[in-house]
Motif scaffolding. Structure first.
Motif, short mmCIF file in Angstrom:
data_model
loop_
_atom_site.label_atom_id
_atom_site.label_comp_id
_atom_site.label_asym_id
_atom_site.label_seq_id
_atom_site.Cartn_x
_atom_site.Cartn_y
_atom_site.Cartn_z
N UNK A 78 5.38 -8.90 14.80
CA UNK A 78 5.93 -7.50 14.51
C UNK A 78 7.22 -7.83 13.54
N UNK A 79 7.10 -8.51 12.58
CA UNK A 79 8.16 -8.90 11.59
C UNK A 79 7.59 -8.60 10.17
N UNK A 80 7.76 -7.22 9.93
CA UNK A 80 7.08 -6.61 8.59
C UNK A 80 7.82 -5.76 7.76
N UNK A 81 7.43 -5.53 6.70
CA UNK A 81 8.40 -4.50 5.81
C UNK A 81 7.53 -3.01 5.60
N UNK A 82 8.16 -2.01 5.69
CA UNK A 82 7.56 -0.66 5.56
C UNK A 82 7.50 -0.79 3.83
N UNK A 83 6.34 -0.27 3.57
CA UNK A 83 5.84 -0.19 1.95
C UNK A 83 5.70 -1.51 1.53
N UNK A 84 6.03 -1.86 0.28
CA UNK A 84 5.74 -2.98 -0.28
C UNK A 84 6.98 -4.01 -0.52
N UNK A 85 8.00 -3.65 0.52
CA UNK A 85 8.87 -4.47 0.38
C UNK A 85 8.73 -6.00 0.83
N UNK A 86 9.80 -6.86 0.54
CA UNK A 86 9.67 -8.30 1.12
C UNK A 86 10.92 -8.87 1.61
N UNK A 87 11.94 -7.83 2.04
CA UNK A 87 13.06 -8.34 2.57
C UNK A 87 12.83 -8.99 3.89
N UNK A 88 11.92 -8.40 4.85
CA UNK A 88 11.61 -9.25 5.90
C UNK A 88 10.46 -10.11 5.84
N UNK A 89 10.49 -11.46 5.93
CA UNK A 89 9.59 -12.51 5.79
C UNK A 89 9.82 -13.91 6.60
N UNK A 90 9.14 -14.65 6.69
CA UNK A 90 9.07 -15.81 7.36
C UNK A 90 9.01 -17.03 6.48
N UNK A 91 9.93 -17.97 6.66
CA UNK A 91 10.09 -19.08 5.79
C UNK A 91 9.75 -20.35 7.05
#
Length: 141
Positions: free
Chosen positions: A53-66
């Motif tokens: 459950x680590x996702x962005x609303x819309x087309x954002x990329x702020x939340x991501x996994x490296x």
């Protein structure tokens, strides 16, 4: 350092992510998007990642996994695989697995509440192990 960047997005506003992007980087320089063959390999990875459950609303990329591996012995097999869950440039939380005796088996799993259900428990360790197992199939360590 080479890493896989995973971006999940809830583009339709349903409250759950339905889009996943996989990108490969080296030292913060974009190398390429995942190929179709790699996306097929990452199908199970994606299923497990969406459970975090680590996702962005819309087309954002702020939340991501490296996600990346470390091989300090230089023998070609990772002694550690790290997961950094980012909120923009900031690491919101981390998880890692470690191979203490370099036998190819990860003996230690360190993680917090990676599935964001309010509890750090065995389910979180299971999710981390599943993500690492699928990441290793890429052979991109």
């Amino acid at each position: 350092m080479r890493y896989l960047k995973v971006i999940a997005q809830d583009r339709d506003g349903s409250g759950t992510a339905e889009t996943l992007h996989y990108e490969f980087y080296e030292d913060d320089a974009f190398l390429r998007d995942a190929t179709d063959a790699e996306i097929l390999l990452l199908r199970t990875f994606g299923t497990n990642y969406l459970k975090c459950r680590w996702f962005n609303e819309g087309e954002g990329e702020e939340r991501h996994l490296r996600m990346f591996s470390l091989n300090p012995s230089g023998d070609g097999t990772p002694e550690s695989v790290r997961l950094h869950f980012h909120e923009g440039p900031v690491i919101a939380y981390k998880a890692a697995v470690h191979d203490l005796d370099n036998d190819g088996t990860f003996e230690v799993v360190l993680c917090s509440d990676v599935d964001n259900d309010g509890r750090a428990d065995r389910t979180d360790r299971t999710r981390v192990n599943a993500l690492v197992r699928e990441f290793m199939k890429l052979g991109w360590q």
